[in-house]
Design an enzyme around this catalytic site. Structure first.
Site, PDB file in Angstrom:
ATOM      1  CE  LYS A 141       4.403   7.701  -0.769  1.00 42.25           C
ATOM      2  NZ  LYS A 141       3.376   7.801   0.286  1.00 42.25           N
ATOM      3  CB  THR A 192      -3.617  13.061   6.222  1.00 41.18           C
ATOM      4  OG1 THR A 192      -3.626  12.005   5.250  1.00 41.18           O
ATOM      5  CG2 THR A 192      -2.188  13.256   6.709  1.00 41.18           C
ATOM      6  CE  LYS A 235       3.397   6.792   7.378  1.00 41.38           C
ATOM      7  NZ  LYS A 235       3.210   7.935   6.440  1.00 41.38           N
ATOM      8  CB  SER A 263      -6.203   4.355   2.284  1.00 44.27           C
ATOM      9  OG  SER A 263      -6.033   5.586   1.621  1.00 44.27           O
ATOM     10  CE  LYS A 317      -4.172   1.811   0.336  1.00 43.87           C
ATOM     11  NZ  LYS A 317      -3.820   2.880  -0.607  1.00 43.87           N
TER      12      LYS A 317
END
Length: 466
Positions: free
Chosen positions: A154, A238, A142, A399, A118
């Site tokens: 990423k 966020t 994370k 998400s 992810k």
């Protein structure tokens, strides 16, 4: 200058007469530490020589310290550090003026021991393999700290989205998707928006991917909220996660957000969230400049001014200030929301911002805003840092909620999304804090140790030597 023998890091110093008269810095790569995959960069400009560790080296540095604390076997340590897959593609598109342009795209898939990989896709001119690799690895830790069933990835394309038309951005996104569609998927790798991309970008990826694999809304997250695609609460996730994390941290010290003077880089919506909790925003900045008011900025008025002028300049409710002075401005809570390495150590210069930070608490809403040496300086000063690996995990957590809703075909209302996010953020903090006391370490090292331990355990349970 410190040396961390336990992570096999060697730092080099250079002394020379500084006589450069160039208007822009020259970059020199001074490192040869292959085992850390690290690069130390030195910039030489008139009267200034300073160094910075790049994002990949900083992530590796924290990982190796966590691995040392955990006593990981060197083989499993190396296994966790090496990415699962690195993808580099050339994306050639026809521009609106009839010319052809080629852009380089990357997707780093770091680890899938705990679930599908992810991570976001960013469009920015400074996208490079080291940065993407660092952010992919950070996503692995994370998601583990947040305890959601994902690994890390990423992606990015080196481009200037502000200089491209909507049609050009759509063509670029579709070509990029065509090149990587076989390597992403609901149960393998789930992209999301990042810097320079948004919900529209995700809709293009969804549509292009559907041409090859059928309608699969869970293939990306951060989608528009139409046709049961995106999740309510995703846009503010966020920022709201940062607020929940800050509340949890301050509660440990018997404080409330309403007791604090807050200073932050500009993230749309974050200021309003802190004001809702009673926080006083004394200074903010973005790429156009910075503005301050010791009595507290009137955020609704500033938002209206920024929307009208696209700048903070001329706002009558505060005084303009040098953005370079923002990080050392007087405040209780500092929230860096900028690009990597905002808080750094500058050698042979007066711009040693880590040593002059006045904040009592730093909440890392950005990825990698603090380099390792600055981290050490701030810790010795007694500054409490809520690390990025936890503080900005609200986005990936929601998400995950969106992915779950897409798979189930059952969408949640915003109240449920925000309630679940608060529960996850509080639970993660309660997992992190006791480790600080047990290991006698910082919140950053406690977070990394927690994340690395969860990924290592999953890797060993699944079997990794075959």
């Amino acid at each position: 200058m410190s040396a961390e023998k336990d992570v096999a890091a060697s730092w080099y110093w250079c002394a020379s007469a500084i006589t450069s008269s160039k208007a822009f810095p020259t970059v020199y790569n001074m490192s040869a530490e292959k085992d850390v995959a690290a690069s130390w960069y030195w910039w030489v400009s008139p009267g200034i020589l300073w160094k910075a560790i790049n994002a990949l080296a900083a992530t590796n540095f924290n990982f190796r310290r966590a691995a040392h604390i955990l006593g990981l076997d060197s083989k499993i340590e190396k296994c966790l550090l090496i990415p699962f897959r690195e993808i580099k593609v050339e994306c050639t598109i026809l521009k609106d003026d009839g010319t052809l342009s080629s852009f380089v795209g990357f997707r780093i898939q770091h680890d899938n021991a705990r679930g599908p990989m992810k991570g976001g896709i960013r469009y920015h001119p400074d996208v490079d393999p080291d940065e993407v690799n660092a952010l992919a690895q950070l996503m692995t830790w994370k998601t583990a700290v947040a305890n959601i069933p994902y690994g890390g990835a990423k992606g990015g394309i080196g481009c200037r989205p502000s200089e491209m038309s909507t049609n050009e951005l759509e063509r670029l996104t579709r070509v990029f998707t065509q090149k990587i569609h076989d390597l992403i998927g609901i149960h393998s790798d789930v992209p999301a928006p990042d810097m320079g991309t948004n919900s529209q970008t995700m809709a293009w990826i969804l549509d292009e991917n559907s041409k090859f694999h059928g309608h699969s809304p869970a293939v990306v997250t951060g989608k528009p909220i139409v046709r049961s695609w995106g999740s309510l609460g995703r846009e503010s996730a966020t920022g709201l996660g940062v607020v929940f994390g800050t509340e949890a941290l301050l509660a440990e010290y018997g404080k409330l957000i309403s007791d604090m003077k807050v200073l932050e880089m500009w993230v749309p919506g974050l200021q309003s969230l802190f004001m809702r909790e009673g926080g006083k925003i004394v200074a903010v900045s973005d790429v156009t400049g910075a503005v301050t008011n010791p009595d507290g900025l009137e955020i609704p008025g500033l938002l209206k001014h920024e929307e009208t002028t696209k700048s903070f300049k001329g706002f009558i409710g505060g005084d303009s200030m040098d953005p370079n002075d923002l990080l050392v401005h007087e405040c209780d809570v500092l929230i860096p929301c900028a690009l990597v390495m905002s808080i750094m150590v500058y050698t042979f210069s007066q711009r040693d911002n880590a040593a002059h930070v006045k904040a009592k608490f730093i909440i890392e809403a950005a990825n990698h805003p603090t380099d390792p040496e600055a981290d050490e300086i701030l810790s010795k000063k007694g500054v409490i840092i809520l690390p990025d690996v936890y503080a900005n995990s609200g986005g990936v957590t929601v998400s995950y909620f969106e992915w779950v809703q897409n798979i189930q075909g059952f969408m949640w209302d915003e109240e449920k999304v925000n309630h679940e996010l608060q529960k996850y953020m509080r639970r993660s903090f309660l997992d992190i804090k006791p480790m600080c006391q047990t290991l006698n370490c910082s919140l950053r090292m406690s977070s990394f140790t927690l994340g690395v331990n969860r990924v290592a355990r999953a890797t060993l349970l699944r079997g990794w030597q075959a």
